[in-house]
Design an enzyme around this catalytic site. Structure first.
Site, PDB file in Angstrom:
ATOM      1  CE  LYS A 195      -4.310   1.587   2.250  1.00 38.77           C
ATOM      2  NZ  LYS A 195      -5.405   1.681   1.080  1.00 38.77           N
TER       3      LYS A 195
HETATM    4  N1  PMP Z   1      -7.421  -2.307  -2.939  1.00 35.61           N
HETATM    5  C1  PMP Z   1      -7.092  -1.123  -2.781  1.00 35.61           C
HETATM    6  C2  PMP Z   1      -6.487  -0.443  -4.120  1.00 35.61           C
HETATM    7  C3  PMP Z   1      -7.337  -0.144  -1.700  1.00 35.61           C
HETATM    8  O1  PMP Z   1      -6.863   1.107  -1.627  1.00 35.61           O
HETATM    9  C4  PMP Z   1      -8.078  -1.037  -0.741  1.00 35.61           C
HETATM   10  C5  PMP Z   1      -8.203  -0.136   0.740  1.00 35.61           C
HETATM   11  N2  PMP Z   1      -7.168  -0.226   1.435  1.00 35.61           N
HETATM   12  C6  PMP Z   1      -8.621  -2.105  -0.653  1.00 35.61           C
HETATM   13  C7  PMP Z   1      -8.254  -2.637  -2.044  1.00 35.61           C
HETATM   14  C8  PMP Z   1      -9.197  -2.864   0.195  1.00 35.61           C
HETATM   15  O2  PMP Z   1      -8.336  -3.324   1.265  1.00 35.61           O
HETATM   16  P1  PMP Z   1      -8.760  -3.371   2.570  1.00 35.61           P
HETATM   17  O3  PMP Z   1     -10.044  -4.389   2.773  1.00 35.61           O
HETATM   18  O4  PMP Z   1      -7.578  -3.856   3.526  1.00 35.61           O
HETATM   19  O5  PMP Z   1      -9.106  -1.902   3.248  1.00 35.61           O
END
Ligand code: PMP
Length: 315
Positions: free
Chosen positions: A158
């Site tokens: 991320k």
């Molecule tokens: N994909 C992207 C590009 C994101 O930014 C997020 C949000 N964090 C997600 C998927 C979903 O991840 P999570 O369930 O860990 O929030």
């Protein structure tokens, strides 16, 4: 709420928001060399408790993102959990919150690279409600922007700089009258939304792109897979998904920390199922809602209580 009313964590201590500014030449600001998390906390009025969701999973993912960026977090996951709980308690939050830890290259100098650059970690928590106004059926389109490949920028990390990809797709979609974009991988398979993972239901089976489709491996995605298997007895298949499979799906939904579980009503002007929230999406979303609000004792392990842990009475 004024931002300066917030207590944040920066430079190893709790400070006022305005006492934690970064300089203009900060490496992470200029080059996108940082990584972050998005974590949610749910206020339960009855319990007078703020439940923080999946702290460990988020901080473990932050550690991996940091490692990919040749960074060493200044704290272990356990320490970060304690700091986050204390941060929320110090702010005395009595409403839902969104928590944003960021680890970034903090040197104020010129020169793009990852090595030999000083680092910093900040955590900010803000009051937060929903991400999408539309609870019933988002209007989506497949974006002309492709999801950045892992060979271009690490998809499973991320990383702040990666989000220009999401921002391009999201603004294009919204300026064309849609609520959200669906990004394909370079090879044309479905990857994910601009900040959400994607699932589709077809013939009672749940499908979602596997981790090799350049997705961010979402914490919510993992939970939804296990809820669908354990609680709904569904078969869950992680595989490459074609664009046209979206058009024939019975149900489609997005998952993410910010959005929760939200139904997709149409893709490229083609209605999905009835266009409203389908039965599988509804069951999962209602279950998820009860769990994150601390109403499912069997899933209390997903949550960290803020005030109980701190033994700080709520003001
Ligand atoms: N994909 C992207 C590009 C994101 O930014 C997020 C949000 N964090 C997600 C998927 C979903 O991840 P999570 O369930 O860990 O929030």
């Amino acid at each position: 709420m004024e931002l300066n009313d917030l207590i944040v964590y920066a430079r190893g201590a709790f400070r006022r928001y305005d006492d934690a500014r970064v300089g203009l030449l900060t490496h992470g600001l200029n080059y996108g060399t940082g990584c972050f998390e998005g974590i949610r906390g749910y206020w339960n009025e009855e319990d007078q408790e703020l439940y923080l969701l999946h702290l460990r999973e988020h901080y473990d993912r932050l550690a991996i993102s940091a490692k990919i960026l040749l960074m060493a977090l200044p704290h272990t996951t356990d320490e970060l959990i304690d700091i986050t709980v204390e941060l929320c308690a110090r702010n005395g939050f009595k409403h839902n919150v969104y928590i944003r830890p960021v680890a970034f290259k903090s040197a104020e100098d010129i020169g793009v690279r990852l090595h030999g650059v000083s680092e910093a970690l900040t955590i900010v928590a803000v009051p937060y409600e929903g991400y999408f106004a539309a609870a019933e059926g988002l209007r989506t389109c497949v974006s002309s922007w492709r999801r950045a490949e892992d060979t271009i920028a690490p998809a499973r990390a991320k990383i702040t700089g990666n989000y220009v990809n999401s921002a391009l797709a999201k603004s294009d979609a919204q300026r064309s009258g849609f609520d959200e974009a669906i990004l394909l991988s370079h090879d044309g398979h479905v990857s994910e939304g601009s900040a959400e993972n994607i699932f589709l239901v077809k013939g009672g089976v749940l499908y979602t792109p596997d981790p090799a489709q350049n997705i961010l491996e979402g914490v919510t995605r993992r939970c939804v897979i296990s809820l669908a298997q354990r609680e709904l007895g569904m078969t869950v298949v992680e595989r490459a998904i074609d664009r046209s499979e979206l058009y024939g799906a019975d149900e489609i939904f997005f998952t993410g920390t910010a959005v929760g579980i939200v139904p997709v009503g149409s893709v490229d002007h083609r209605q999905v199922g009835s266009g409203a929230r389908g039965p599988v999406t509804r069951s999962l979303a209602e279950m998820y809602d009860r769990i994150v609000n601390g109403r499912e004792p069997a899933y209390r392990g997903w949550l960290t209580p803020t005030y109980e842990a701190q033994r700080v009475p709520v003001a």
